[in-house]
Design an enzyme around this catalytic site. Structure first.
Site, PDB file in Angstrom:
ATOM      1  N   LEU A 122       0.865  -1.177   0.000  1.00  0.00           N
ATOM      2  CA  LEU A 122       0.000   0.000   0.000  1.00  0.00           C
ATOM      3  C   LEU A 122       0.901   1.226   0.000  1.00  0.00           C
ATOM      4  O   LEU A 122       1.926   1.247   0.690  1.00  0.00           O
ATOM      5  CB  LEU A 122      -0.884   0.031   1.252  1.00  0.00           C
ATOM      6  N   ASP A 123       0.523   2.259  -0.754  1.00  0.00           N
ATOM      7  CA  ASP A 123       1.352   3.468  -0.728  1.00  0.00           C
ATOM      8  C   ASP A 123       1.199   4.158   0.620  1.00  0.00           C
ATOM      9  O   ASP A 123       0.297   3.853   1.407  1.00  0.00           O
ATOM     10  CB  ASP A 123       1.011   4.393  -1.896  1.00  0.00           C
ATOM     11  N   ALA A 124       2.075   5.090   0.899  1.00  0.00           N
ATOM     12  CA  ALA A 124       2.122   5.707   2.226  1.00  0.00           C
ATOM     13  C   ALA A 124       0.817   6.407   2.586  1.00  0.00           C
ATOM     14  O   ALA A 124       0.435   6.457   3.759  1.00  0.00           O
ATOM     15  CB  ALA A 124       3.284   6.694   2.302  1.00  0.00           C
ATOM     16  N   ASP A 125       0.108   6.942   1.579  1.00  0.00           N
ATOM     17  CA  ASP A 125      -1.126   7.668   1.844  1.00  0.00           C
ATOM     18  C   ASP A 125      -2.353   6.765   1.954  1.00  0.00           C
ATOM     19  O   ASP A 125      -3.443   7.247   2.236  1.00  0.00           O
ATOM     20  CB  ASP A 125      -1.369   8.704   0.739  1.00  0.00           C
ATOM     21  N   THR A 126      -2.179   5.478   1.708  1.00  0.00           N
ATOM     22  CA  THR A 126      -3.293   4.534   1.779  1.00  0.00           C
ATOM     23  C   THR A 126      -3.169   3.713   3.054  1.00  0.00           C
ATOM     24  O   THR A 126      -2.086   3.258   3.406  1.00  0.00           O
ATOM     25  CB  THR A 126      -3.304   3.602   0.548  1.00  0.00           C
TER      26      THR A 126
END
Length: 247
Positions: free
Chosen positions: A111-115
């Protein structure tokens, strides 16, 4: 003869320890021909197995044993944390959630950092590999907050497929799950694993994502797990993951 001698442990004891049922219930399963060891049906009570090596299935579903030393954890990854066990840039990563564990764990589902949302942690290398491999098409479920309104035809459009810069993508499921003013919560199910695919997909149809949470990975649900917390997967969840990837 003790159960823990080198020639193995009695199968009914292994089944009971794995949570399949009591020893008596496990004996009934064996006698009924519902238990397989390394691909062969075992009906003989007292059969001994090495639980750290044997592949044991009940009614076709694989079970895991404590003796195998395998770990299966669900993590609700908070925002701001990168999906790696060792970030060279020094950003918050997944190591903070497995401190004190002696096992080397793999993470399943980037998951990307913002997710935020569900990531699996395990030392079962073959399962981790298959869950991550696109050929097994493991479904992933996300809930996204986007600006509304949502056209009634959007789900049909997404199921038919949208062309992105790196090729077409289609969803396996889409529905509106909530509304609050101009904000809409939508559920997106897909087996794609490309980088930022959910954000790029919804942006392409005019609904840029304000917040994104993964709620399910295959048959495992995040449920009420709070951000930054982990929990052990149940034997039933592990068995369902094995079924999803043909183990």
């Amino acid at each position: 003869m003790p159960d823990d001698e080198p020639q193995g442990i009695r199968l009914q004891k292994v089944l009971a320890a794995a949570g399949v049922g009591s020893r008596r219930a496990s004996e009934a399963l064996i006698a009924a021909g519902r238990v397989e060891v390394d691909g062969k049906v075992v009906r003989t009570l007292g059969t001994r197995v090495d639980p750290a090596r044997a592949v044991i299935k009940v009614d076709g579903s694989r079970i895991t044993t404590a003796e195998a030393g395998l770990v299966y954890l669900a993590l609700n990854k908070p925002t701001g944390v990168v999906s790696t066990m060792n970030d060279p840039e020094g950003r918050p990563d997944l190591t903070g959630y497995v401190l004190g564990r002696k096992e080397r764990l793999f993470h399943v589902g980037r998951l990307d950092a913002d997710t935020e949302g569900l990531i699996l942690l395990t030392n079962d290398g073959e399962l981790a590999h298959r869950l991550a491999h696109p050929s097994y098409e493991v479904l992933k479920t996300y809930v996204a907050e986007v600006p509304g309104p949502i056209a009634p035809s959007l789900g049909r459009q997404l199921r038919a497929g949208i062309d992105l810069d790196d090729g077409p993508v289609r969803v396996d499921g889409f529905r509106v799950v909530g509304r609050s003013g101009t904000r809409v919560m939508v559920e997106v199910i897909l087996h794609e694993g490309r980088k930022h695919v959910v954000r790029r997909l919804l942006d392409a149809v005019g609904h840029p994502v304000k917040r994104l949470v993964r709620t399910h990975l295959g048959p495992v649900a995040m449920g009420e797990l709070r951000p930054g917390n982990t929990r052990k997967l149940t034997p039933e969840e592990v068995a369902a993951l094995y079924r999803d990837v043909g183990l």
